[in-house]
Design a protein around this motif. Structure first.
Motif, short mmCIF file in Angstrom:
data_model
loop_
_atom_site.label_atom_id
_atom_site.label_comp_id
_atom_site.label_asym_id
_atom_site.label_seq_id
_atom_site.Cartn_x
_atom_site.Cartn_y
_atom_site.Cartn_z
N LEU A 59 0.82 -1.21 0.00
CA LEU A 59 0.00 0.00 0.00
C LEU A 59 0.86 1.26 0.00
O LEU A 59 0.56 2.23 -0.71
CB LEU A 59 -0.93 -0.01 1.21
N LEU A 60 1.92 1.26 0.78
CA LEU A 60 2.80 2.43 0.82
C LEU A 60 3.50 2.63 -0.52
O LEU A 60 3.70 3.77 -0.96
CB LEU A 60 3.84 2.26 1.93
N ASN A 61 3.87 1.54 -1.18
CA ASN A 61 4.52 1.65 -2.49
C ASN A 61 3.59 2.21 -3.56
O ASN A 61 4.04 2.67 -4.60
CB ASN A 61 5.06 0.28 -2.93
N PRO A 95 4.72 10.76 -4.13
CA PRO A 95 5.56 11.54 -3.21
C PRO A 95 4.77 12.45 -2.28
O PRO A 95 5.04 12.51 -1.08
CB PRO A 95 6.45 12.35 -4.16
N LEU A 96 3.77 13.13 -2.81
CA LEU A 96 2.97 14.02 -1.97
C LEU A 96 2.14 13.23 -0.98
O LEU A 96 1.95 13.65 0.18
CB LEU A 96 2.06 14.89 -2.84
N GLU A 97 1.64 12.07 -1.41
CA GLU A 97 0.85 11.24 -0.52
C GLU A 97 1.70 10.66 0.61
O GLU A 97 1.23 10.53 1.74
CB GLU A 97 0.19 10.11 -1.31
N LEU A 98 2.95 10.33 0.30
CA LEU A 98 3.85 9.83 1.34
C LEU A 98 4.17 10.92 2.36
O LEU A 98 4.27 10.66 3.56
CB LEU A 98 5.13 9.29 0.71
N ASP A 99 4.33 12.14 1.88
CA ASP A 99 4.55 13.26 2.81
C ASP A 99 3.34 13.43 3.73
O ASP A 99 3.48 13.65 4.93
CB ASP A 99 4.80 14.56 2.02
N ALA A 100 2.15 13.34 3.13
CA ALA A 100 0.93 13.46 3.92
C ALA A 100 0.81 12.34 4.93
O ALA A 100 0.35 12.54 6.06
CB ALA A 100 -0.30 13.48 3.00
N PHE A 101 1.24 11.14 4.55
CA PHE A 101 1.18 9.98 5.44
C PHE A 101 2.02 10.24 6.70
O PHE A 101 1.58 9.94 7.81
CB PHE A 101 1.68 8.74 4.71
N LYS A 102 3.21 10.77 6.53
CA LYS A 102 4.05 11.08 7.69
C LYS A 102 3.42 12.17 8.54
O LYS A 102 3.44 12.09 9.78
CB LYS A 102 5.45 11.52 7.23
N ASP A 147 2.39 11.93 12.56
CA ASP A 147 2.90 12.87 13.56
C ASP A 147 1.76 13.63 14.23
O ASP A 147 1.77 13.84 15.46
CB ASP A 147 3.88 13.85 12.92
N ASP A 148 0.76 14.04 13.44
CA ASP A 148 -0.37 14.79 13.98
C ASP A 148 -1.16 13.94 14.96
O ASP A 148 -1.64 14.44 15.99
CB ASP A 148 -1.26 15.26 12.83
N ALA A 149 -1.32 12.65 14.64
CA ALA A 149 -2.08 11.77 15.54
C ALA A 149 -1.42 11.69 16.91
O ALA A 149 -2.09 11.75 17.95
CB ALA A 149 -2.20 10.38 14.91
N PHE A 150 -0.10 11.56 16.94
CA PHE A 150 0.60 11.51 18.23
C PHE A 150 0.53 12.85 18.96
O PHE A 150 0.31 12.88 20.18
CB PHE A 150 2.06 11.10 18.01
N GLU A 151 0.71 13.94 18.24
CA GLU A 151 0.71 15.25 18.87
C GLU A 151 -0.66 15.57 19.48
O GLU A 151 -0.76 16.05 20.62
CB GLU A 151 1.09 16.32 17.84
N ASN A 160 -6.99 7.09 11.83
CA ASN A 160 -7.84 6.53 10.79
C ASN A 160 -8.73 7.58 10.15
O ASN A 160 -8.95 7.57 8.94
CB ASN A 160 -8.69 5.39 11.36
N ALA A 161 -9.25 8.50 10.95
CA ALA A 161 -10.08 9.56 10.39
C ALA A 161 -9.29 10.41 9.40
O ALA A 161 -9.79 10.76 8.32
CB ALA A 161 -10.64 10.43 11.52
N LEU A 162 -8.06 10.74 9.74
CA LEU A 162 -7.22 11.54 8.84
C LEU A 162 -6.89 10.76 7.57
O LEU A 162 -6.81 11.34 6.48
CB LEU A 162 -5.94 11.97 9.55
N MET A 163 -6.66 9.45 7.70
CA MET A 163 -6.38 8.65 6.50
C MET A 163 -7.59 8.60 5.59
O MET A 163 -7.46 8.63 4.36
CB MET A 163 -5.92 7.24 6.89
N VAL A 164 -8.79 8.52 6.16
CA VAL A 164 -10.01 8.57 5.35
C VAL A 164 -10.08 9.89 4.60
O VAL A 164 -10.39 9.94 3.40
CB VAL A 164 -11.26 8.38 6.22
#
Length: 316
Positions: A158-160, A164-171, A175-179, A204-208
């Motif tokens: 799935l990550l592959n 590039p922009l989607e991978l940046d958003a994934f990180k 980070d936002d979920a932990f913060e 999960n909400a952010l990934m949706v």
């Protein structure tokens, strides 16, 4: 006066197809990156010439095309939402932040007979262990900018498939979920408690919001297939993941901050679960943070192989 409109479902399908095409194109670019980087496959002056041409002209064109298609996908989805709002006389456009439902708000009591009991959650919300791999792989150019970690093979797939922009958003989502979890719920170790419940639901909400409900469900489920996950923790995480996806799906126009507020309310109202002292998934409003159990004291529980969405955005 004539009225013009569009088929909302077809617009959504178009958005999905465009997003899939964008991901595949960016994925192929990365595949070529890795192949070009393996000099044993092609050597000589022609290889050097193509490498220069690839990095200098061809790859930027592919990346630009992928980004343009991704933008078209977002516009198609935006048009679908606008058309849906218009079809309802504008009512939907005025509801953002008003009357937004949590996953359990449709029923006054999460623990009515038609709701799963803690024992049922522990049994039903389990997945089988999966084979793991290192991502990014040793030969992947992403190793230059991304720390390698152990993931399930489905997670890597799935990550592959992300650009590039989607991978940046994934990180950023991670980070936002932990913060946000740390800001809203104090925690000693971030495990099995309200901080943990909020983090998984919000993640999960952010990934949706970023990738769609199907991709989010596939990834979050694959993540829980990492071997050795204690049964109560796996059940808790899978359940709270679902709560977060439901909240995001029920409130498609909510901002990230509004989603965080909704999920905090869900945690405080007991719509999510934490590990209780009895090592069962209990309502998150019934167990104080200092009284939550340690799922590490419980053994893994056998689970079923999950069914993944066949049309998820991957390079396969």
């Amino acid at each position: 006066m004539a009225l013009y409109g569009a088929d909302v479902q077809q617009l959504k399908e178009l958005s999905k197809l465009l997003a899939s095409g964008s991901a595949r194109l960016s994925g192929k670019a990365r595949e070529l990156d890795s192949l070009i980087g393996q000099s044993q496959y092609w050597q000589g002056q022609d290889a050097k010439k193509f490498t220069v041409e690839w990095h200098g002209r061809l790859r930027p064109l592919m990346v630009k095309a992928s980004q343009d298609i991704e933008e078209a996908a977002k516009k198609a989805l935006q048009n679908a939402e606008e058309q849906s709002s218009a079809s309802m006389g504008g009512a939907a456009a005025t509801t953002t932040g008003l009357g937004i439902q949590t996953a359990g708000a449709r029923d006054a009591d999460r623990w009515q007979p038609d709701r799963p009991t803690p024992e049922e959650i522990l049994k039903q919300y389990q997945v089988s262990d999966a084979e793991t791999t290192e991502w990014p792989s040793d030969w992947d150019p992403l190793r230059l900018v991304v720390d390698q970690k152990t993931v399930t093979e489905k997670e890597a797939e799935l990550l592959n498939g992300l650009g590039p922009l989607e991978l940046d958003a994934f990180k950023d989502i991670h980070d936002d979920a932990f913060e946000q979890a740390d800001a809203r719920f104090e925690s000693v170790d971030r495990n099995d408690d309200q901080n943990d419940a909020f983090r998984h639901a919000y993640w999960n909400a952010l990934m949706v919001k970023e990738y769609g409900a199907e991709w989010a469900e596939d990834y979050a489920t694959a993540h829980e297939q990492l071997p050795g996950n204690p049964g109560p923790r796996e059940a808790m995480d899978l359940y709270n993941n679902e709560v977060g996806r439901n909240i995001a799906t029920d409130n498609p126009n909510a901002s990230a901050e509004e989603l965080a507020d909704l999920i905090e309310k869900a945690v405080r109202n007991g719509d999510t679960v934490v590990v209780g002292p009895d090592l069962l998934p209990q309502p998150s409003n019934e167990v104080p943070p200092e009284k939550t159990g340690d799922a590490g004291d419980a053994p893994p529980v056998n689970g079923q192989d999950p069914e993944f969405n066949d049309e998820c955005r991957t390079t396969s």
